[in-house]
Design an enzyme around this catalytic site. Sequence first.
Site, PDB file in Angstrom:
ATOM      1  N   ASN A  21       4.328  -2.324  -2.538  1.00  0.00           N
ATOM      2  CA  ASN A  21       4.983  -2.941  -1.386  1.00  0.00           C
ATOM      3  C   ASN A  21       6.507  -2.926  -1.470  1.00  0.00           C
ATOM      4  OD1 ASN A  21       3.971  -4.863  -3.496  1.00  0.00           O
ATOM      5  ND2 ASN A  21       5.362  -6.263  -2.447  1.00  0.00           N
ATOM      6  N   HIS A  22       7.060  -2.764  -2.689  1.00  0.00           N
ATOM      7  CA  HIS A  22       8.524  -2.731  -2.828  1.00  0.00           C
ATOM      8  C   HIS A  22       9.114  -1.327  -2.709  1.00  0.00           C
ATOM      9  CE1 HIS A  22       9.263  -6.933  -3.606  1.00  0.00           C
ATOM     10  NE2 HIS A  22       8.280  -6.958  -4.486  1.00  0.00           N
ATOM     11  N   ASN A  40       9.226  -1.960  -9.015  1.00  0.00           N
ATOM     12  CA  ASN A  40      10.203  -3.011  -9.318  1.00  0.00           C
ATOM     13  C   ASN A  40      11.298  -2.535 -10.265  1.00  0.00           C
ATOM     14  OD1 ASN A  40       7.207  -4.582  -9.559  1.00  0.00           O
ATOM     15  ND2 ASN A  40       8.633  -5.393  -8.051  1.00  0.00           N
ATOM     16  N   ASP A  69       3.772  -2.349 -13.598  1.00  0.00           N
ATOM     17  CA  ASP A  69       5.067  -2.450 -12.930  1.00  0.00           C
ATOM     18  C   ASP A  69       6.195  -2.727 -13.944  1.00  0.00           C
ATOM     19  OD1 ASP A  69       2.826  -2.909 -11.262  1.00  0.00           O
ATOM     20  OD2 ASP A  69       4.049  -3.922  -9.755  1.00  0.00           O
TER      21      ASP A  69
HETATM   22 FE   LIG Z   1       5.257  -5.233  -8.732  1.00  0.00          FE
HETATM   23 FE   LIG Z   2       3.850  -5.144  -5.577  1.00  0.00          FE
END
Ligand SMILES: [Fe+2]
Ligand SMILES: [Fe+2]
Length: 269
Positions: free
Chosen positions: A71-72, A44, A12
């Site tokens: 999830n983001h 992210n 990430d």
């Molecule tokens: Fe992340």
């Molecule tokens: Fe995540």
Amino acid sequence: MTPVLKILMVGDLFGKTGRELFARHIDAVREQYAIDATIVNGENSADGKGITPDIAAFFKKHNVAVVTTGNHVWDKKDIIPYMSESDFVLRPANYPDKCPGSGMTFFICKGYKVAVINVMGRLFMPVQLDCPVKKAQTLVEEAREQTPIILVDMHAETTYEKICLAYVLDGKVSAVVGTHTHVQTADAQILPEGTAYLTDLGMGGSLNSMIGATKEPLLHKFLTQMPVKHSPATDAPYVLSGAVITIAADTGKSLAIETVYIVDTEPLF
Ligand SMILES: [Fe+2]
Ligand SMILES: [Fe+2]
């Protein structure tokens, strides 16, 4: 001699810090490891939350083959129409089918077709999705009709879900690597049937942070249980981490997995 593909998968990338760090180091990493293709997790990459079309263009400019998320993924609304039209940025495949975007895509690397699948775990995650194992199995079957070279980003909190998925898919995919915890693990290995595995790739961001974000608001939240706003930490030292997977192009089996963990003390800003 068996032709091999060397794929770099990066954890990430957190905000501008992660993006600038990636831009600073990627050419040298590609040269050092003779990388054929690069995949990054970009969930992210926009100020710690989500990704935008401009940032997707930034990754394209830097020759990234595919961007995975987690999830983001929906945090920046601009990406929603973009993902309806392009599969350069994936979202976890086990989101409901009604969601825009795709959880699997293909690209060509040295004349070989490569599949990338993105799924997300369910334990301790903020959203409850369909079963990642069943979804991954279905997509892997579909992908294997086209290619044995398949890379899976399993975006999950727990080691348990990541290693379980890896053993389920062992021998059927080239690699299962984890993302989401932003901390690289030390368990890179080739599983018995030839799938490369790493519980977490780690991240690109400030080490003087809490998983990439400024410490003070998150400490306040921890100590008070009150909501806070946080942003990407910008100060040195930084880490850029991921893994290089060496794949036999004719069988899709992995021959090696090596972690990359670059600590950089030179300020970016
Ligand atoms: Fe992340
Ligand atoms: Fe995540």
